[in-house]
Motif scaffolding. Structure first.
Motif, short mmCIF file in Angstrom:
data_model
loop_
_atom_site.label_atom_id
_atom_site.label_comp_id
_atom_site.label_asym_id
_atom_site.label_seq_id
_atom_site.Cartn_x
_atom_site.Cartn_y
_atom_site.Cartn_z
N THR B 59 1.02 -1.21 -0.15
CA THR B 59 0.05 0.11 -0.09
C THR B 59 1.05 1.47 -0.22
O THR B 59 0.74 2.09 0.85
CB THR B 59 -1.00 0.13 1.30
OG1 THR B 59 -0.13 -0.24 2.45
CG2 THR B 59 -2.02 -0.92 1.31
N PRO B 60 1.53 1.53 -1.03
CA PRO B 60 2.61 2.40 -1.07
C PRO B 60 1.67 3.91 -1.35
O PRO B 60 0.35 3.89 -1.74
CB PRO B 60 3.25 2.18 -2.45
CG PRO B 60 2.58 1.42 -3.08
CD PRO B 60 1.69 0.67 -2.37
N SER B 61 2.39 5.15 -0.88
CA SER B 61 1.67 6.09 -1.04
C SER B 61 1.63 6.85 -2.67
O SER B 61 2.73 6.20 -3.28
CB SER B 61 2.33 7.45 -0.38
OG SER B 61 3.58 7.71 -0.95
N PRO B 62 0.66 7.52 -3.06
CA PRO B 62 0.69 7.77 -4.37
C PRO B 62 2.10 8.68 -5.00
O PRO B 62 2.51 8.23 -6.16
CB PRO B 62 -0.44 8.85 -4.54
CG PRO B 62 -1.31 8.57 -3.44
CD PRO B 62 -0.40 7.95 -2.35
N ALA B 63 2.72 9.43 -4.14
CA ALA B 63 3.98 9.88 -4.57
C ALA B 63 5.18 8.96 -4.58
O ALA B 63 5.76 9.03 -5.66
CB ALA B 63 4.27 10.98 -3.15
N ASP B 64 4.85 7.92 -3.94
CA ASP B 64 6.15 6.79 -3.84
C ASP B 64 5.81 5.90 -5.39
O ASP B 64 6.45 5.51 -5.91
CB ASP B 64 6.14 5.74 -2.74
CG ASP B 64 6.58 6.35 -1.59
OD1 ASP B 64 7.41 7.43 -1.87
OD2 ASP B 64 6.44 5.84 -0.29
N MET B 65 4.52 5.69 -5.59
CA MET B 65 4.19 4.85 -6.69
C MET B 65 4.59 5.70 -7.96
O MET B 65 5.09 5.30 -9.17
CB MET B 65 2.56 4.75 -6.79
CG MET B 65 2.33 3.38 -6.13
SD MET B 65 0.60 3.03 -6.43
CE MET B 65 0.58 2.44 -7.94
N LEU B 66 4.50 7.07 -7.97
CA LEU B 66 4.52 7.72 -9.19
C LEU B 66 6.15 7.89 -9.43
O LEU B 66 6.71 7.72 -10.49
CB LEU B 66 4.26 9.17 -8.79
CG LEU B 66 4.31 10.41 -10.04
CD1 LEU B 66 3.41 9.94 -11.03
CD2 LEU B 66 4.02 11.76 -9.75
N ASN B 67 6.83 7.99 -8.28
CA ASN B 67 8.49 8.04 -8.35
C ASN B 67 8.90 6.55 -8.95
O ASN B 67 9.86 6.58 -9.59
CB ASN B 67 8.98 8.29 -7.03
CG ASN B 67 10.49 8.35 -6.76
OD1 ASN B 67 10.82 8.72 -7.61
ND2 ASN B 67 10.96 7.42 -6.05
N ASP B 68 8.15 5.55 -8.35
CA ASP B 68 8.65 4.08 -8.78
C ASP B 68 8.19 4.15 -10.39
O ASP B 68 8.93 3.25 -11.16
CB ASP B 68 7.84 3.07 -8.08
CG ASP B 68 8.77 2.61 -6.89
OD1 ASP B 68 9.77 3.28 -6.56
OD2 ASP B 68 8.42 1.65 -6.13
#
Lengths: 136, 105
Positions: B59-68
């Motif tokens: 359950t990553p944060s949206p910011a982490d997902m975007l970065n990934d």
């Protein structure tokens, strides 16, 4: 942190091994004087199969180095790894190398061994199916 | 996300290699192996990450997902650049050689 160093070390070893095996195979072909194409199916040399492992290890390591740079874990100044700058981080780094790094090397090598096993079986099957006059 | 993008790149490359590059003229096999190697390594990283972080890993944060996602796409692009470099250096179709040394006749 520095898990990538383990597969990179393996890549260096397998690259050297592939070069040695390739030169030995070339010498064997010259000694047997069978370099000319006979038109029949031949088994793939082992050095070529070893290059699959090299490509997976170098390619994977290359992209993971990029990921480490992206996350600021590799820097262009000494000691290059941010985790190597203090003792506490160095301990965590060595632990990660021993777990994640070794795991990466093992899984890539295991997949390569499976590839070699499957292709060897396919080669054997193909050579068996070859008409007898071609195998001579 | 990085793992997913690399696995998709590897699967697509392998399918294209199987369909078109039987004589290794485009060195697509090398690109496949680059992506599969990275996918396997990121898979191990993901397994250790999920064991360490448990449910939080999924359950990553949206910011982490975007970065990934950006990282995955950049890694895929880097793989393509490496493949192009290998293709141009090895030059299996002699395209670079012919361009550099044009015959006079």
């Amino acid at each position: 942190m520095a898990c990538i160093l383990v597969p990179m070390t393996e890549a260096i070893i397998t690259t050297i091994t592939a070069k040695v095996v390739e030169s030995k195979e070339e010498k064997t072909i010259q000694d047997l004087n069978c370099a000319e194409d006979t038109g029949s199916m031949e088994k793939m040399p082992f050095s070529r199969k070893l290059k699959w492992l090299n490509n997976m290890l170098w390619g994977g390591s290359g992209l993971l180095v990029f990921e480490h740079i992206w996350h600021g874990e590799i820097v262009p100044w000494f000691p290059f790894l941010t985790a190597a700058s203090n003792a506490a981080d160095t301990s965590a780094m060595l632990n990660e190398m021993a777990t994640v790094g070794v795991g990466m090397s093992i899984i890539v090598t295991a997949v390569w061994l499976a590839m070699v096993g499957i292709t060897s079986a396919m080669e054997k099957k193909a050579l068996k199916e070859q008409p007898p006059e071609e195998t001579a | 996300m990085t793992l997913l993008i690399t696995v998709f790149a590897a699967a697509i490359c392998t399918a294209v290699w199987y369909k078109t590059d039987s004589r290794e003229e485009m060195k697509l096999g090398t690109l496949c192996l680059i992506y599969w190697g990275a996918s396997l390594m990121w898979l191990v990283d993901a397994v250790y990450g999920s064991l360490e972080l448990k449910a939080e890993y999924f359950t990553p944060s949206p910011a982490d997902m975007l970065n990934d996602t950006f990282l995955g796409l950049s890694a895929a692009a880097l793989g393509l650049v490496i493949w192009l470099a290998v293709l141009l250096i090895k030059d299996p179709k002699n395209v670079v050689k012919n361009a550099l040394f044009k015959r006079k006749n």
